[in-house]
Each structure stands twice: as C-alpha cells, then as structure tokens.
Scaffold this motif. Structure first.
Motif, PDB file in Angstrom:
ATOM      1  N   LYS A 135      36.354 -38.970  32.006  1.00 37.26           N
ATOM      2  CA  LYS A 135      34.987 -39.281  31.601  1.00 37.26           C
ATOM      3  C   LYS A 135      34.070 -38.106  31.906  1.00 37.26           C
ATOM      4  O   LYS A 135      34.230 -37.439  32.927  1.00 37.26           O
ATOM      5  CB  LYS A 135      34.491 -40.531  32.331  1.00 37.26           C
ATOM      6  N   PRO A 136      33.090 -37.833  31.037  1.00 36.79           N
ATOM      7  CA  PRO A 136      32.169 -36.713  31.302  1.00 36.79           C
ATOM      8  C   PRO A 136      31.317 -36.963  32.532  1.00 36.79           C
ATOM      9  O   PRO A 136      30.955 -38.106  32.837  1.00 36.79           O
ATOM     10  CB  PRO A 136      31.308 -36.674  30.028  1.00 36.79           C
ATOM     11  N   VAL A 137      31.011 -35.894  33.248  1.00 35.74           N
ATOM     12  CA  VAL A 137      30.179 -35.995  34.439  1.00 35.74           C
ATOM     13  C   VAL A 137      29.093 -34.928  34.375  1.00 35.74           C
ATOM     14  O   VAL A 137      29.203 -33.951  33.639  1.00 35.74           O
ATOM     15  CB  VAL A 137      30.990 -35.801  35.743  1.00 35.74           C
ATOM     16  N   VAL A 175      24.121 -25.903  36.181  1.00 38.88           N
ATOM     17  CA  VAL A 175      24.034 -27.319  35.862  1.00 38.88           C
ATOM     18  C   VAL A 175      25.041 -27.673  34.772  1.00 38.88           C
ATOM     19  O   VAL A 175      25.112 -27.014  33.731  1.00 38.88           O
ATOM     20  CB  VAL A 175      22.611 -27.690  35.366  1.00 38.88           C
ATOM     21  N   LEU A 176      25.818 -28.725  35.023  1.00 35.87           N
ATOM     22  CA  LEU A 176      26.695 -29.292  34.004  1.00 35.87           C
ATOM     23  C   LEU A 176      26.027 -30.542  33.464  1.00 35.87           C
ATOM     24  O   LEU A 176      25.710 -31.465  34.219  1.00 35.87           O
ATOM     25  CB  LEU A 176      28.064 -29.637  34.599  1.00 35.87           C
ATOM     26  N   SER A 177      25.803 -30.575  32.164  1.00 35.27           N
ATOM     27  CA  SER A 177      25.138 -31.706  31.536  1.00 35.27           C
ATOM     28  C   SER A 177      26.148 -32.795  31.202  1.00 35.27           C
ATOM     29  O   SER A 177      27.161 -32.534  30.553  1.00 35.27           O
ATOM     30  CB  SER A 177      24.422 -31.259  30.256  1.00 35.27           C
ATOM     31  N   GLU A 178      25.853 -34.012  31.644  1.00 38.65           N
ATOM     32  CA  GLU A 178      26.731 -35.134  31.330  1.00 38.65           C
ATOM     33  C   GLU A 178      26.611 -35.539  29.870  1.00 38.65           C
ATOM     34  O   GLU A 178      27.577 -35.993  29.256  1.00 38.65           O
ATOM     35  CB  GLU A 178      26.377 -36.327  32.221  1.00 38.65           C
ATOM     36  N   SER A 179      25.442 -35.334  29.281  1.00 37.06           N
ATOM     37  CA  SER A 179      25.196 -35.806  27.914  1.00 37.06           C
ATOM     38  C   SER A 179      25.837 -34.922  26.852  1.00 37.06           C
ATOM     39  O   SER A 179      26.488 -35.416  25.926  1.00 37.06           O
ATOM     40  CB  SER A 179      23.692 -35.932  27.657  1.00 37.06           C
TER      41      SER A 179
END
Length: 270
Positions: free
Chosen positions: A145-147, A245-249
């Motif tokens: 799942k994306p985080v 920053v890693l974007s979840e969206s």
C-alpha cells in the motif's frame, strides 16, 4: 574505409567544452595544452588545480547521474550555457578515464539534484541515503500500500526546537544512523505512522514522530500538495535543514530547501 579518428572524432566535433570527470594530472595537462576547447574539471576534489571546476559531493556510481550532476552544476555556476554541447570524459571500467560521451546542456530538464546537494549542511552521503530510502518506499510502499513520509535532514537542534513529539521517540537513547540496512528497515516500518523523522548532519536518527511547528506563512508550494509538504517547506525556510517528502497521494518524492521546492522525482523512473 574510415579510420577510428573519422568515426570517434565526431564525439569531439563542434563541442563547446570538454568535461573531465576526476582526471589524473597528466590527463588534464594534455587537454589544457589544446587551445581549441575549454576544459571543465568535475570531481569531489580539484586535485589538478583546474581553473574551471565543478564540485561533486559524491562520485555517483551511475555514470548518467554523474554527468547529469556535472552539467547542472556547470549551468548553475554559469560555466556553460543552455544548449552547449560537451564531450564528457569519465571512468567506467577502471580508475582511469576510459569513456567519452557527448551531451547537451538543457536548462529545461533541470532536475534539482545539484541544488539538493550543493552547499547543504548535511553530509552528502546522508542526503543520498535518505533520498534513496524515500524512493524505495515510493516504489514498494508498506505491505503493498502507498505511504507518505517526511524526512528532515540536518540542523537537527533547531528542527527539534521547532517541533514537538507526537509519541514516544524510539530513537531517543539510540545511536543508529541512516544508511544502515537494518535501520532502514526500521524507518520503513515507522514511516506509516504520523510525524516527521529528524536526522542529524552526520546521519544519526534523532527522532521519529515529530510534529513540525514552523509558521507556514509565506511558504509557496504547488497546488494539490498537503500539510506534509507545507511543513517540510516551512521547516527548511526557518532552519538550515532540507526536507525530503514522499507523497502518499501521487507517490512522488519531493525535496525542499530554504523554503522552496527544488527536486521532484518519480520513484517508478528509478
């Protein structure tokens, strides 16, 4: 039948400059003796005393990354101009220069990688480790799942003063560093929980679960980005840290420095 000079000479024809990546002194002197072309030295150190030099924070094992950084650095320092063609001589198979490629400087394809590493307070190896960790998280997510995740690197004392804990800090009494494979597994597990990671200049994990409290006033981020990106941009404006920053969206990795978005990377492109 055409000779080798006729074939490989095209690499050097009509170039605006030659970029030598970490050359030996003798190799550099041979090129300087040729008055026909400007010579730019790119490396971690200016061991040859070159007049025109672009500093690499890392050697960059990937040759395309090495050349891309060198060209962005030369553009940033106004050594070359947009559209210039360069013959780039670097080492691939040995310690000596053994490979030449032809590249065109393109300001429109500016990635921001030079801005991320150049004149940053944190150790370049630390920045590289955190960037790679965020990219890997973007590729694999957590359990499919994306985080989303926020890493604040450098100037840890000021960052801690401009933030507060959201929960118990699992790294409070530890001396672990980013880049250690076991530590990176821990960071991936903790990334699914709220808050930012705070990492020192030297790579020590200072804290997890930090709520960043800098003022967002005056911070301009692209539309569609949320609180995590706003906090990352704001903390880099008020400190000498950088934020990754890693974007979840949308799954993209972005880096902020001095309050500005300087790098955007699609993990699936790596």
């Amino acid at each position: 039948m055409a000779g080798l000079d006729d074939v490989f000479g095209d690499l050097f024809s009509s170039v605006d400059a030659v970029a030598l990546f970490s050359p030996s002194g003798s190799y550099y002197e041979r090129f300087v003796a040729v008055d026909e072309v400007d010579v730019i030295v790119v490396g971690t150190e200016n061991d040859v005393g070159a007049e025109t030099f672009v500093e690499l924070p890392l050697e960059f094992d990937n040759i395309s990354d090495r050349i891309r950084f060198g060209l962005e650095g030369a553009l940033n320092q106004d050594i070359i101009e947009d559209g210039d063609t360069l013959a780039c001589a670097t080492s691939v198979f040995s310690d000596d220069i053994d490979t030449v490629s032809r590249a065109r400087a393109d300001a429109d394809s500016h990635t921001g990688i030079y801005d991320l590493f150049a004149r940053s307070r944190a150790d370049p190896e630390v920045i590289k480790s955190v960037l790679e960790l965020a990219i890997e998280l973007g590729q694999k997510g957590q359990k499919g799942k994306p985080v989303g995740a926020l890493f604040v690197v450098g100037d840890a004392g000021k960052v801690m003063n401009k933030s507060r804990p959201l929960s118990y800090n699992p790294f409070e009494k530890s001396h672990v560093h980013v880049g250690d494979p076991i530590v990176n597994v821990m960071l991936k597990e903790f990334s699914r929980l709220d808050g930012a990671f705070v990492i020192s200049d030297a790579g020590k994990i200072v804290s997890a679960y930090r709520y960043l409290e800098p003022s967002a006033e005056g911070v301009d981020i692209p539309k569609g980005l949320g609180a995590r990106h706003m906090a990352g941009g704001a903390i880099t404006r008020d400190t000498n840290a950088i934020a990754i920053v890693l974007s979840e969206s949308d799954g993209l990795v972005r880096a902020f420095k001095a309050g500005e978005l300087i790098l955007e990377v699609d993990p699936e492109a790596y």
